[in-house]
Design an enzyme around this catalytic site. Sequence first.
Site, short mmCIF file in Angstrom:
data_model
loop_
_atom_site.label_atom_id
_atom_site.label_comp_id
_atom_site.label_asym_id
_atom_site.label_seq_id
_atom_site.Cartn_x
_atom_site.Cartn_y
_atom_site.Cartn_z
N THR A 58 0.85 -1.20 0.00
CA THR A 58 0.00 0.00 0.00
C THR A 58 0.88 1.25 0.00
O THR A 58 2.00 1.21 0.49
CB THR A 58 -0.89 0.08 1.27
OG1 THR A 58 -0.05 -0.02 2.43
CG2 THR A 58 -1.94 -1.01 1.30
N SER A 60 1.18 4.43 1.97
CA SER A 60 0.72 4.76 3.33
C SER A 60 -0.16 6.00 3.32
O SER A 60 -0.13 6.80 2.37
CB SER A 60 1.92 4.98 4.25
OG SER A 60 2.76 3.86 4.25
N HIS A 65 2.92 9.57 6.39
CA HIS A 65 4.09 10.14 5.72
C HIS A 65 4.50 11.45 6.38
O HIS A 65 5.69 11.72 6.57
CB HIS A 65 3.78 10.38 4.23
CG HIS A 65 3.77 9.13 3.42
ND1 HIS A 65 2.91 8.92 2.37
CD2 HIS A 65 4.54 8.01 3.49
CE1 HIS A 65 3.15 7.74 1.82
NE2 HIS A 65 4.12 7.16 2.49
N SER A 94 5.18 3.05 -3.82
CA SER A 94 4.68 3.97 -4.85
C SER A 94 5.72 5.01 -5.26
O SER A 94 5.61 5.61 -6.33
CB SER A 94 3.45 4.72 -4.31
OG SER A 94 3.85 5.59 -3.25
N HIS A 116 12.19 -4.46 -2.39
CA HIS A 116 12.56 -5.86 -2.64
C HIS A 116 11.72 -6.49 -3.75
O HIS A 116 12.04 -7.58 -4.20
CB HIS A 116 12.54 -6.69 -1.34
CG HIS A 116 11.18 -6.95 -0.77
ND1 HIS A 116 10.93 -7.99 0.09
CD2 HIS A 116 10.01 -6.29 -0.93
CE1 HIS A 116 9.66 -7.96 0.43
NE2 HIS A 116 9.08 -6.94 -0.17
N ASP A 149 17.10 -6.08 -0.64
CA ASP A 149 16.50 -6.37 0.67
C ASP A 149 16.92 -5.28 1.66
O ASP A 149 18.10 -5.16 1.99
CB ASP A 149 16.99 -7.74 1.14
CG ASP A 149 16.36 -8.14 2.47
OD1 ASP A 149 15.67 -7.31 3.10
OD2 ASP A 149 16.56 -9.29 2.88
N GLY A 150 15.93 -4.53 2.10
CA GLY A 150 16.21 -3.41 3.00
C GLY A 150 16.92 -3.82 4.28
O GLY A 150 17.58 -2.99 4.91
N1 SAH Z 1 6.45 3.77 1.59
C1 SAH Z 1 5.76 3.23 0.45
C2 SAH Z 1 5.32 1.77 0.58
C3 SAH Z 1 4.88 1.31 1.92
S1 SAH Z 1 4.33 -0.41 1.90
C4 SAH Z 1 4.57 4.09 0.08
O1 SAH Z 1 4.01 4.72 0.96
O2 SAH Z 1 4.19 4.08 -1.08
C5 SAH Z 1 5.85 -1.22 2.35
C6 SAH Z 1 6.78 -1.51 1.20
O3 SAH Z 1 7.92 -2.15 1.72
C7 SAH Z 1 6.21 -2.44 0.14
O4 SAH Z 1 6.33 -1.83 -1.13
C8 SAH Z 1 7.07 -3.70 0.24
O5 SAH Z 1 7.26 -4.35 -1.00
C9 SAH Z 1 8.36 -3.14 0.79
N2 SAH Z 1 9.22 -4.09 1.54
C10 SAH Z 1 8.82 -5.02 2.45
N3 SAH Z 1 9.88 -5.69 2.94
C11 SAH Z 1 10.98 -5.18 2.34
C12 SAH Z 1 12.39 -5.47 2.41
N4 SAH Z 1 12.87 -6.41 3.23
N5 SAH Z 1 13.22 -4.74 1.66
C13 SAH Z 1 12.75 -3.76 0.81
N6 SAH Z 1 11.45 -3.47 0.69
C14 SAH Z 1 10.57 -4.16 1.43
#
Ligand code: SAH
Length: 194
Positions: A58, A60, A65, A94, A116, A149-150
């Site tokens: 999603t 957020s 934010h 997004s 990721h 991977d974050g």
């Molecule tokens: N901040 C963004 C998305 C929030 S949703 C916005 O507001 O548009 C969380 C996001 O984290 C998702 O897109 C998901 O794919 C990503 N995510 C989840 N685990 C992750 C990881 N280990 N490394 C990188 N991204 C990750």
Amino acid sequence: MAWRCSGATNTALVDNLWRHGLISDPAVKEAFLSVDRAHYSPSLPYDDSPQAIGHAATISAPHMHASAVEHVLPYLLPSAAVPAPRALDVGSGSGYLTHVLAELVGERGMVVGLEHIAPLRDLGEANMGKSAEGRALLDAGRVRFRVGDGRMGLTEGARPGEEEGGTGWDVIHVGASAKEVHPQLLSQLKAPGW
Ligand code: SAH
């Protein structure tokens, strides 16, 4: 907050966030005003609520934010000590927050969105490409989107001329849920930092 801060336009949404104290710094308000959430949110972009963006992710809610940005603001804004702030946006989804952060780090700063899920990395970049301002940020290398991977963080080279800032991060925003603090990610955070 959803019902209170929603608006019919981007300006109305941001004004409502301001009026209810969810945005309190004028620089943050300016940054939110300059990024049209419609470029990033597939439906009801001016509702103060999260929206599905595919891949079980999603965008957020705007008040989330706003809260995140206000918390890290001292480390985002360029200063004499840190003229070119570097921010990592883990879970860029997004790309909306990545763009807002880029508005705050200044012309010498850099923001990297880390995802990721490769199609979401691409989505963030494509969304940013919808506006002339977003395209300029991408073209200048002020914003980059990466797959990874974050939990491992990211080593991203400096923009040309900004090598002094190293490869660490002045701000790491984690938009993905995390059960624990990941040491490798934390080790990339400069001190002082947030
Ligand atoms: N901040 C963004 C998305 C929030 S949703 C916005 O507001 O548009 C969380 C996001 O984290 C998702 O897109 C998901 O794919 C990503 N995510 C989840 N685990 C992750 C990881 N280990 N490394 C990188 N991204 C990750």
